[in-house]
Design an enzyme around this catalytic site. Structure first.
Site, PDB file in Angstrom:
ATOM      1  NE  ARG A  82       5.142 -11.874   4.055  1.00 55.11           N
ATOM      2  CZ  ARG A  82       5.025 -13.206   4.100  1.00 55.11           C
ATOM      3  NH1 ARG A  82       5.185 -13.910   2.991  1.00 55.11           N
ATOM      4  NH2 ARG A  82       4.736 -13.835   5.219  1.00 55.11           N
ATOM      5  CE  LYS A 172      -4.912   0.036   0.441  1.00 54.61           C
ATOM      6  NZ  LYS A 172      -4.020  -0.580  -0.557  1.00 54.61           N
ATOM      7  CD  GLU A 213      -6.622   1.617  -3.225  1.00 54.11           C
ATOM      8  OE1 GLU A 213      -6.254   1.358  -2.065  1.00 54.11           O
ATOM      9  OE2 GLU A 213      -5.984   1.271  -4.227  1.00 54.11           O
ATOM     10  CE  LYS A 255      -3.813   3.817  -3.183  1.00 56.34           C
ATOM     11  NZ  LYS A 255      -2.725   3.318  -2.381  1.00 56.34           N
TER      12      LYS A 255
END
Ligand code: 13P
Length: 378
Positions: A82, A172, A213, A255
């Site tokens: 990752r 977020k 979002e 979003k």
């Protein structure tokens, strides 16, 4: 008490009262100035995230989600893989020409590039603003089969303070809403909207711009009209909660999903119809103070996501109070991931693909994207 003593006492009393009055007024003015400065900074960050027709790159997949995508390509499911993948992304030459901000994951901000540079510094040095996913994922909602509630409010205040100290400037939180038989329930929409608003308020208190979002998922057979109705309900309820919690709308980015037919719906509307339905839906709900709207891609192909964003900007850009931008993960990363496949030898080609997708989406913000751009570089 003799008369002169009385006058002296009254004089001292009045003097002290005046002193304390001045002190408390100064404190009130100082607190007001501080909160105005904080709001000013939030607005500046929100504007910077949508400036110059650039957009956001979401690279904040949780470990399980990232592993799922790696597994499909035979990439090892390790922290090192990752790390290497995300190093490939943030060292892409010229990425900041199209990308204003990158949404990182907690594991990434504690990792370094091969040369020892921290990811936060590497992103900053690349001319990109760092943000971070702060929700703890969407978990099965009690007594609501098939629905999810996003968790992560516990301890969020402390985590946000740490992120702000580390130099991150936005955050977020993703809520997911499923369309299905009798779904979504009002309970699910309300609970997710309430959590989104609490998160947004905490972010602004910590000086981070919240990316709000609420994602209506594409999975299913539902029609575009059903998606539009659900998206409209969800957004209306989210904004009710944002108002109720006193979130400054100028200091946030929305979003949302685009208004789309379900993935397995037999009728798939044209790019222009999707653009029109999406923008009309947003115009009915999203207040003009919101600085920007940055779409998620949600599983659309990279080309379709660019084409739909482009169509919205071609037709509506000059009439809208907010910027129509992108905050894509899969629609920017997927082609690059498929080239990279975990191999160092593929880094340069993968970076070219990533750069290209970012550039296509910047063009889409300008209404200048066309499919010819795809043929030229692939
Ligand atoms: P996609 O663009 O792949 O939908 O991801 C956006 C995102 O940040 C999901 O939370």
């Amino acid at each position: 008490m003799q008369l002169p003593d009385f006058y002296l006492f009254t004089f001292v009393f009045l003097l002290l009262s005046f002193y304390f009055y001045l002190l408390s007024s100064a404190r009130i003015i100082q607190a007001k100035l501080q909160s105005e400065m904080k709001l000013h900074e939030l607005i500046n960050t929100a504007k910077a995230l949508v400036e110059d027709d650039k957009g956001l790159l979401a690279m904040d997949e949780s470990n399980p989600t990232c592993n799922k995508r790696f597994a499909l390509l035979g990439i090892p499911l390790t922290a090192e893989a990752r790390r290497a993948y995300r190093e490939m992304i943030v060292t892409t030459p010229g990425l900041s020409e199209s990308i204003s901000g990158a949404i990182l994951y907690d594991e990434t901000i504690r990792q370094q590039l091969k040369d020892g540079t921290s990811f936060i510094k590497a992103v900053k040095d690349a001319g990109i603003i760092s943000g971070i996913k702060v929700d703890m994922g969407a978990k099965a909602m009690e007594d609501h089969p098939g629905e999810k509630l996003t968790e992560g409010l516990e301890g969020l205040h402390e985590r946000l303070e740490e992120y702000a100290r580390l130099g991150l400037r936005f955050a977020k939180w993703r809520a997911v809403i499923t369309i299905g038989d009798g779904l979504p329930s009002m309970d699910c929409i309300e609970a997710n909207a309430d959590a989104l608003a609490s998160y947004a308020k905490l972010c602004q208190e910590a000086g981070l711009v919240p990316i709000v979002e609420p994602e209506v998922l594409m999975d299913g057979e539902h029609s575009l009209a059903e998606c539009r109705n659900v998206t409209e309900d969800v957004l209306r309820i989210v904004f009710n909660h944002l108002y109720a919690k006193g979130v400054a709308l100028e200091g946030m980015i929305l979003k949302p999903n685009m208004v789309l037919p379900g993935l397995t719906c037999t009728k798939q509307e044209s790019v222009e119809e999707v653009a029109e339905e999406t923008v009309h839906c947003l115009m009915r709900i999203v207040p003009a103070e919101v600085t920007g709207i940055a779409f998620l891609s949600g599983g659309q192909s990279a080309e379709l996501a660019s084409a739909r964003l482009n169509a919205m900007n071609v037709r509506f850009k000059s009439q809208l109070p907010w910027a129509l931008s992108f905050s894509f993960a899969r629609a920017i990363q997927q082609p690059a991931l498929e080239i990279w496949k975990g191999m160092h030898a593929n880094v340069e080609e993968a970076q070219k693909a990533l750069y290209h997708r970012a550039k296509c989406n910047k063009a889409a913000r300008r209404g200048e994207y066309n499919t010819g751009m795809e043929r030229k570089s692939i």
